[in-house]
Design a protein around this motif. Structure first.
Motif, mmCIF file in Angstrom:
data_model
loop_
_atom_site.group_PDB
_atom_site.id
_atom_site.type_symbol
_atom_site.label_atom_id
_atom_site.label_comp_id
_atom_site.label_asym_id
_atom_site.label_seq_id
_atom_site.Cartn_x
_atom_site.Cartn_y
_atom_site.Cartn_z
ATOM 1 N N LYS A 118 0.516 0.508 -2.517
ATOM 2 C CA LYS A 118 -0.502 -0.547 -2.451
ATOM 3 C C LYS A 118 0.060 -1.823 -1.838
ATOM 4 O O LYS A 118 -0.581 -2.456 -0.988
ATOM 5 C CB LYS A 118 -1.042 -0.828 -3.858
ATOM 6 N N ILE A 119 1.256 -2.181 -2.229
ATOM 7 C CA ILE A 119 1.849 -3.400 -1.680
ATOM 8 C C ILE A 119 2.351 -3.147 -0.257
ATOM 9 O O ILE A 119 2.325 -4.049 0.583
ATOM 10 C CB ILE A 119 2.969 -3.915 -2.603
ATOM 11 N N LEU A 120 2.746 -1.921 0.050
ATOM 12 C CA LEU A 120 3.181 -1.593 1.406
ATOM 13 C C LEU A 120 2.043 -1.780 2.411
ATOM 14 O O LEU A 120 2.264 -2.232 3.543
ATOM 15 C CB LEU A 120 3.713 -0.163 1.458
ATOM 16 N N VAL A 121 0.824 -1.461 2.009
ATOM 17 C CA VAL A 121 -0.333 -1.671 2.883
ATOM 18 C C VAL A 121 -0.491 -3.164 3.190
ATOM 19 O O VAL A 121 -0.750 -3.556 4.334
ATOM 20 C CB VAL A 121 -1.619 -1.084 2.243
ATOM 21 N N ILE A 122 -0.313 -3.998 2.196
ATOM 22 C CA ILE A 122 -0.396 -5.448 2.406
ATOM 23 C C ILE A 122 0.719 -5.901 3.346
ATOM 24 O O ILE A 122 0.507 -6.739 4.222
ATOM 25 C CB ILE A 122 -0.326 -6.192 1.056
ATOM 26 N N GLU A 123 1.880 -5.297 3.202
ATOM 27 C CA GLU A 123 3.004 -5.650 4.068
ATOM 28 C C GLU A 123 2.728 -5.271 5.524
ATOM 29 O O GLU A 123 3.120 -5.987 6.453
ATOM 30 C CB GLU A 123 4.264 -4.960 3.566
ATOM 31 N N ILE A 124 2.045 -4.169 5.721
ATOM 32 C CA ILE A 124 1.673 -3.760 7.083
ATOM 33 C C ILE A 124 0.733 -4.786 7.697
ATOM 34 O O ILE A 124 0.871 -5.147 8.868
ATOM 35 C CB ILE A 124 1.048 -2.346 7.067
#
Length: 184
Positions: free
Chosen positions: A152-158
């Motif tokens: 979930k946080i990786l998507v925000i990082e993208i």
């Protein structure tokens, strides 16, 4: 007194405009290229510093997070690569011009376009590196607490890393304005 002060202000303003016109467009181009790569690398380094320190600290508690959270460091490194790519593109825009045409309006416009493109890319990547670094830091700390939060946080990082791409796109569009006078 008022007439003297207004003429002094006018001469100061005109001296700045004269100075900007008398600086070689190649100098503006070189500074723009240097800012593009230098500030982009600064943003990447700052992001890696922020992410890496949190990753190392959280890995003491949960060693399993180390390998999968390296993606955050890779995203930060991509910011530096964006700056290198744009610097190469801007370098290919430079052309030699006869001495008589160096200060021609077309030469000045080309120099200013490369300069502006370098500034835009450099500072967009600086902000992008900070953004990705902060999000990567929170990703590592959150993953250490709850492993379901990683994706979930990786998507925000993208989405945060897309800011650097926006800067690259705008920089390339601006550098398209750089056309030097033809040799005659």
């Amino acid at each position: 007194m008022d007439a003297m002060s207004s003429s002094a202000m006018l001469s100061e303003a005109s001296s700045w405009s004269r100075a900007l016109v008398k600086i070689s467009p190649y100098t503006f181009s070189a500074v723009g290229i240097a800012i593009s790569i230098g500030v982009s690398v600064l943003g990447a380094a700052w992001g890696i510093y922020i992410t890496g320190s949190s990753l190392i600290g959280a890995a003491i508690k949960e060693p399993r997070i180390t390998s999968k959270n390296l993606i955050s460091v890779i995203f930060c490194e991509a910011v530096a690569i964006y700056g290198v790519i744009v610097a190469i593109i801007l370098q290919t825009k430079l052309e030699s011009v006869p001495q008589a045409s160096i200060y021609a309006p077309e030469s000045l416009r080309a120099g200013y376009a490369i300069f502006a493109s370098g500034i835009i890319v450099g500072f967009a990547n600086l902000v992008c590196g900070l953004c990705v670094g902060i999000i990567g830091s929170s990703c590592a700390l959150s993953d250490a607490q709850n492993s379901t939060l990683f994706v979930k946080i990786l998507v925000i990082e993208i989405f945060g890393s897309a800011l650097g791409l926006f800067g690259v796109i705008v920089g390339i569009i601006m550098s398209a304005q750089a056309s030097w006078p033809s040799k005659v």
